[in-house]
Design an enzyme around this catalytic site. Sequence first.
Site, PDB file in Angstrom:
ATOM      1  N   ARG A  87       0.850  -1.186   0.000  1.00 40.03           N
ATOM      2  CA  ARG A  87       0.000   0.000   0.000  1.00 40.03           C
ATOM      3  C   ARG A  87       0.891   1.244   0.000  1.00 40.03           C
ATOM      4  NH1 ARG A  87      -1.806   0.928   4.407  1.00 40.03           N
ATOM      5  NH2 ARG A  87      -1.296  -0.895   5.656  1.00 40.03           N
ATOM      6  N   TYR A 216      -1.232  -3.466  -7.052  1.00 35.70           N
ATOM      7  CA  TYR A 216      -1.101  -4.205  -5.791  1.00 35.70           C
ATOM      8  C   TYR A 216      -2.391  -4.159  -4.955  1.00 35.70           C
ATOM      9  CZ  TYR A 216      -0.117  -5.265  -0.996  1.00 35.70           C
ATOM     10  OH  TYR A 216      -0.211  -5.791   0.254  1.00 35.70           O
ATOM     11  N   GLY A 217      -2.624  -5.222  -4.195  1.00 38.47           N
ATOM     12  CA  GLY A 217      -3.796  -5.430  -3.339  1.00 38.47           C
ATOM     13  C   GLY A 217      -4.535  -4.209  -2.849  1.00 38.47           C
ATOM     14  N   LYS A 225      -9.652  -1.934   1.559  1.00 32.13           N
ATOM     15  CA  LYS A 225      -9.291  -0.777   2.382  1.00 32.13           C
ATOM     16  C   LYS A 225     -10.033   0.477   1.915  1.00 32.13           C
ATOM     17  CE  LYS A 225      -6.272  -3.206   4.685  1.00 32.13           C
ATOM     18  NZ  LYS A 225      -6.572  -3.626   6.060  1.00 32.13           N
ATOM     19  N   HIS A 245     -11.044  -1.554  11.420  1.00 26.95           N
ATOM     20  CA  HIS A 245      -9.955  -2.443  11.005  1.00 26.95           C
ATOM     21  C   HIS A 245      -9.815  -3.528  12.077  1.00 26.95           C
ATOM     22  CE1 HIS A 245      -5.445  -2.650   9.636  1.00 26.95           C
ATOM     23  NE2 HIS A 245      -6.181  -3.568   9.053  1.00 26.95           N
ATOM     24  N   SER A 267      -1.492  -3.100  11.178  1.00 25.79           N
ATOM     25  CA  SER A 267      -1.090  -4.081  10.167  1.00 25.79           C
ATOM     26  C   SER A 267       0.138  -4.846  10.637  1.00 25.79           C
ATOM     27  CB  SER A 267      -0.752  -3.371   8.856  1.00 25.79           C
ATOM     28  OG  SER A 267      -1.838  -2.600   8.434  1.00 25.79           O
ATOM     29  N   CYS A 269       0.561  -7.163  12.890  1.00 22.58           N
ATOM     30  CA  CYS A 269       0.717  -7.494  14.319  1.00 22.58           C
ATOM     31  C   CYS A 269       0.057  -8.836  14.634  1.00 22.58           C
ATOM     32  CB  CYS A 269       0.092  -6.406  15.197  1.00 22.58           C
ATOM     33  SG  CYS A 269       1.126  -4.960  15.423  1.00 22.58           S
ATOM     34  N   ASN A 273      -3.474 -14.383  12.408  1.00 17.16           N
ATOM     35  CA  ASN A 273      -3.151 -15.489  13.317  1.00 17.16           C
ATOM     36  C   ASN A 273      -4.119 -15.529  14.496  1.00 17.16           C
ATOM     37  OD1 ASN A 273      -0.987 -16.030  11.699  1.00 17.16           O
ATOM     38  ND2 ASN A 273       0.571 -15.237  13.089  1.00 17.16           N
ATOM     39  N   ASP A 294      -9.944  -9.101   9.127  1.00 14.49           N
ATOM     40  CA  ASP A 294      -9.360  -7.776   8.860  1.00 14.49           C
ATOM     41  C   ASP A 294     -10.318  -6.610   9.086  1.00 14.49           C
ATOM     42  OD1 ASP A 294      -7.043  -6.296   8.042  1.00 14.49           O
ATOM     43  OD2 ASP A 294      -7.963  -5.960   6.092  1.00 14.49           O
ATOM     44  N   ARG A 386       1.684 -12.205  -0.459  1.00 15.93           N
ATOM     45  CA  ARG A 386       0.325 -12.437   0.045  1.00 15.93           C
ATOM     46  C   ARG A 386      -0.310 -13.687  -0.518  1.00 15.93           C
ATOM     47  NH1 ARG A 386      -1.955  -8.268   3.510  1.00 15.93           N
ATOM     48  NH2 ARG A 386      -0.334  -6.715   3.592  1.00 15.93           N
ATOM     49  N   ASN A 513      -2.130 -17.163  23.649  1.00 19.42           N
ATOM     50  CA  ASN A 513      -2.971 -15.972  23.840  1.00 19.42           C
ATOM     51  C   ASN A 513      -4.408 -16.355  24.206  1.00 19.42           C
ATOM     52  OD1 ASN A 513      -0.774 -14.404  23.251  1.00 19.42           O
ATOM     53  ND2 ASN A 513      -1.293 -14.136  21.091  1.00 19.42           N
TER      54      ASN A 513
HETATM   55  C1  OXD Z   1      -3.148  -4.221   5.996  1.00 20.93           C
HETATM   56  C2  OXD Z   1      -3.749  -5.356   5.268  1.00 20.93           C
HETATM   57  O1  OXD Z   1      -2.144  -3.653   5.540  1.00 20.93           O
HETATM   58  O2  OXD Z   1      -4.718  -5.925   5.773  1.00 20.93           O
HETATM   59  O3  OXD Z   1      -3.685  -3.881   7.057  1.00 20.93           O
HETATM   60  O4  OXD Z   1      -3.268  -5.686   4.175  1.00 20.93           O
HETATM   61 MN    MN Z   2      -5.487  -4.892   7.454  1.00 24.28          MN
END
Ligand code: OXD
Ligand code: MN
Length: 616
Positions: A87, A216-217, A225, A245, A267, A269, A273, A294, A386, A513
Amino acid sequence: MTTATVPSATQGDVASKPLTTNPHLTAWVEQMARMCQPDRIVWCDGSEAERKRLTEHAVATGTLLPLDQKKLPGCYLHRSNPNDVARVEHLTFICTPTKDEAGPSNNWMAPEDAYKKLSELYAGSMKGRTMYVVPYVMGPLESPFSKVGVELTDSVYVALNMRIMTRMGQGALDRLGPESDDFNKGLHCTGDVNPERRFICHFPQDNAIWSFGSGYGGNALLGKKCLALRIASYLGRDEGWLAEHMLILGVESPDGEMTYVAAAFPSQCGKTNFAMMIPPKRFKGWKVWTVGDDIAWLRVGDDGRLYAVNPEAGYFGVAPGTSSSSNPTALKSIQRDTLFTNVAMTSDGDVWWEGKDGDIPAELTDWQGRPWSRGSMEKAAHPNSRFTAPMKNNPYLSKFADDPQGVPISAIIFGGRRADTIPLVLQSFNWTHGVYFGATMGSETTAAATGKVGVVRRDPFAMLPFLGYNMADYFKHWLSMQAKIQYPPKIFLVNWFRKDRNGKFVWPGFGENMRVLKWIVDRARLRVGGRETPFGWVPRPGDLDLSGLDIPTERVEEATHIDLDEWRRELEGAGEFFTTLGANVPKELQMQRELLLARIESIRTSGPQYHPPTTT
Ligand code: OXD
Ligand code: MN
């Protein structure tokens, strides 16, 4: 330009007639086509036959490389231009009539300037190319809260990705109907992929997105987004809901009790997962179900609870680091019908990335298509490579992932990557305090990102790059939601990344966690203890289920410890951040910060005998 149903000699794409009579949509497509001048227009219906046709076309033109179809059926690899791998926040603009509406945290361009500048770039930019008309819905097709978008793109890769990430095709046109003009108008042109001519512009007042110069995505898949966060956050403010988000997950106890949680992390973090967590052995019978990884759209239900819908239909996840220990569910989800972008390829047509299971292959083709050998100093897969996978591949997909009303949220979690200060988990005293957690959350930068390690980048609600209007007004909107929610979720702050003096993580993270998540669930259900600190509630000894975890008590104490000096610095940092947002930061949040700071002073002056509470 032709709309007749004849195959194109040059590209193998078949131009098609409009799949709707909606005059607003057809007129807009014609207008955009007049500007971009594609050779042909292809309307996407979302069918399986279309997927096959577009995929064959993408393979024939080298946009997609087939992977081993026995091992990875329906999976393909795409290599982007090496200058176009992420991005581009500095080229992302919110184009509101006034700069103040976009606020100091966004890049701003006046709408007429942006339209003019980009029109010049778009003019004739699709000559020799196909314009795909991609109708899609963000959110379940039957949900009253979903939003229709149409993306015009010259990229078959984008069309195929949108098919996975959204409800794409005829269903979206049917939902729009023959008359409505209530759809997001997205125009995407890959252009010559020149960073000097790359712009991602959002026009919230027009419900429009113009993206130029990137394939790109996040820059090119406009539903994600751009629409589901930037434009939707603006719509949410006007319509009384929140576009966030956030991941959404359901925790199921062994006796079948379900609790839904939404969580915002900046993003990279570990959101995906966490959304797909496998509880450790000790939690036999517990399950974590993924609703979304997301984005969450949050609205107040008729019963006064907050409901969350995942507007997406797939996962656009970071590949490196995905393994059977970090995320076995993601690995299972990418075994079929998945598009990979910028990962490495093995000689037998499999995919590879740093952190994948097994031995590092001796030879690979790297993400740029170059030969790569084990021991090379360069990464084989791009760090931001990705996978795009349909959510229905997820073996732990919640059965409510497609529910039109969404799932009722009992807890909201904010988190970041912080080496110090922020304890493993902290519960807010009330909604305003929880909004303060969200408004001041941040993550430490890495050397790769800024050259400076350990600098806290404030990323309120993990929305810094994704908010479609003024940040201070957004804080106000969050505060105002309290009056609408009769049963507000409890709000928590977590930090899996605290480090000890030697720079080692104090908490094992990943599946462990679950222990923190269980405390959160039990707190939300008012059935477990906690200890009040000046900054929120932390678990008392015994509140956190640590059975079966080989971790010394002192490590857990270190993870949950509150240090007054660190907190003073934290509050000062938050104050500096608020100053950058201008004079409109809500008084409630300013006063919350001052209250916490004053508490530190009163604790200090209460004498050396005072010990700030810890878990012991
Ligand atoms: C981000 C994504 O960058 O989800 O947050 O790709
Ligand atoms: Mn994201």
